[in-house]
Design an enzyme around this catalytic site. Structure first.
Site, PDB file in Angstrom:
ATOM      1  N   TYR A  26     -25.419   7.327 -20.301  1.00 43.36           N
ATOM      2  CA  TYR A  26     -24.199   6.594 -20.639  1.00 43.36           C
ATOM      3  C   TYR A  26     -24.441   5.227 -21.269  1.00 43.36           C
ATOM      4  O   TYR A  26     -23.491   4.560 -21.654  1.00 43.36           O
ATOM      5  CB  TYR A  26     -23.330   6.442 -19.385  1.00 43.36           C
ATOM      6  N   ASN A  77     -10.664   8.635 -21.163  1.00 42.74           N
ATOM      7  CA  ASN A  77     -11.926   9.231 -20.757  1.00 42.74           C
ATOM      8  C   ASN A  77     -11.697   9.653 -19.314  1.00 42.74           C
ATOM      9  O   ASN A  77     -11.787   8.829 -18.402  1.00 42.74           O
ATOM     10  CB  ASN A  77     -13.088   8.247 -20.866  1.00 42.74           C
ATOM     11  N   HIS A  83     -12.966  18.258 -16.546  1.00 45.19           N
ATOM     12  CA  HIS A  83     -13.381  19.643 -16.314  1.00 45.19           C
ATOM     13  C   HIS A  83     -12.679  20.287 -15.131  1.00 45.19           C
ATOM     14  O   HIS A  83     -12.884  21.475 -14.868  1.00 45.19           O
ATOM     15  CB  HIS A  83     -14.896  19.684 -16.077  1.00 45.19           C
ATOM     16  N   ASP A  90      -1.485  18.460 -17.113  1.00 45.44           N
ATOM     17  CA  ASP A  90      -0.033  18.662 -17.100  1.00 45.44           C
ATOM     18  C   ASP A  90       0.717  17.357 -17.320  1.00 45.44           C
ATOM     19  O   ASP A  90       1.789  17.353 -17.935  1.00 45.44           O
ATOM     20  CB  ASP A  90       0.410  19.319 -15.797  1.00 45.44           C
ATOM     21  N   HIS A 103     -15.423  10.706 -24.803  1.00 45.67           N
ATOM     22  CA  HIS A 103     -16.551  10.857 -23.885  1.00 45.67           C
ATOM     23  C   HIS A 103     -17.736  10.097 -24.467  1.00 45.67           C
ATOM     24  O   HIS A 103     -18.032  10.223 -25.657  1.00 45.67           O
ATOM     25  CB  HIS A 103     -16.915  12.325 -23.682  1.00 45.67           C
ATOM     26  N   ILE A 104     -18.384   9.322 -23.648  1.00 49.01           N
ATOM     27  CA  ILE A 104     -19.517   8.509 -24.083  1.00 49.01           C
ATOM     28  C   ILE A 104     -20.704   9.398 -24.463  1.00 49.01           C
ATOM     29  O   ILE A 104     -21.351   9.179 -25.478  1.00 49.01           O
ATOM     30  CB  ILE A 104     -19.896   7.504 -22.981  1.00 49.01           C
ATOM     31  N   SER A 105     -20.969  10.403 -23.648  1.00 49.75           N
ATOM     32  CA  SER A 105     -22.077  11.324 -23.935  1.00 49.75           C
ATOM     33  C   SER A 105     -21.546  12.542 -24.692  1.00 49.75           C
ATOM     34  O   SER A 105     -20.342  12.796 -24.733  1.00 49.75           O
ATOM     35  CB  SER A 105     -22.750  11.771 -22.635  1.00 49.75           C
ATOM     36  N   ARG A 114     -19.681  21.033 -18.149  1.00 52.50           N
ATOM     37  CA  ARG A 114     -19.106  19.893 -18.878  1.00 52.50           C
ATOM     38  C   ARG A 114     -18.548  20.304 -20.233  1.00 52.50           C
ATOM     39  O   ARG A 114     -17.887  19.509 -20.905  1.00 52.50           O
ATOM     40  CB  ARG A 114     -20.151  18.800 -19.081  1.00 52.50           C
TER      41      ARG A 114
END
Length: 146
Positions: A26, A77, A83, A90, A103-105, A114
């Site tokens: 990260y 994020n 997941h 919703d 998402h950072i990665s 993931r």
């Protein structure tokens, strides 16, 4: 002409530990760095950001509900809730403003679990794997979109 509402930048569980938790994945930047980046980008467009982080699913959902009437766009994020959380998905589907999942990665290059997102199908766009720069790009997109 009314000033657009703030861009909500919502961060899920464990993102308060940016810079400390798995820096090899990260990076070394902190959540404060993310907020500063988002503020700087929004400021160039005369816009504002409201940045929040919670480790609690219900709190994130409450903020999404608030964003329905207050935000001009949402960057999220969701962390691990990406997941797992149908409830967050919703809530997000009720937004009438653009939604960018960040998402950072590169979640698609990591563990199999993931690679599935409950958020992506309801998002306007998805940015993954660009480090915290993805947040800046998401905010810029929302500013340019109007």
């Amino acid at each position: 002409m009314a000033t657009p509402g703030p861009i909500y930048v919502l961060n899920g569980p464990n993102l308060n530990l940016l810079g400390q938790r798995q820096p090899e994945v990260y990076g070394h930047e902190t959540l404060d760095d993310v907020v500063s980046l988002c503020d700087d980008v929004a400021g160039r467009f005369g816009r504002t950001v409201l940045a929040r982080q919670s480790n609690h699913e219900g709190v994130l959902i409450d903020w999404v509900h608030e964003a329905r009437t207050e935000a001009s766009g949402v960057v999220i994020n969701p962390g691990g809730y990406t997941h797992t959380s149908v409830a967050l998905r919703d809530a997000l589907v009720t937004l009438d403003v653009p939604l960018v999942e960040v998402h950072i990665s590169n979640v698609h290059g990591r563990e199999e679990f993931r690679r599935h997102s409950f958020v992506s199908p309801v998002a306007t766009g998805v940015i993954a794997g660009l480090g915290i720069a993805g947040y800046g790009l998401a905010v810029e997109y929302l500013c340019r979109r109007g």
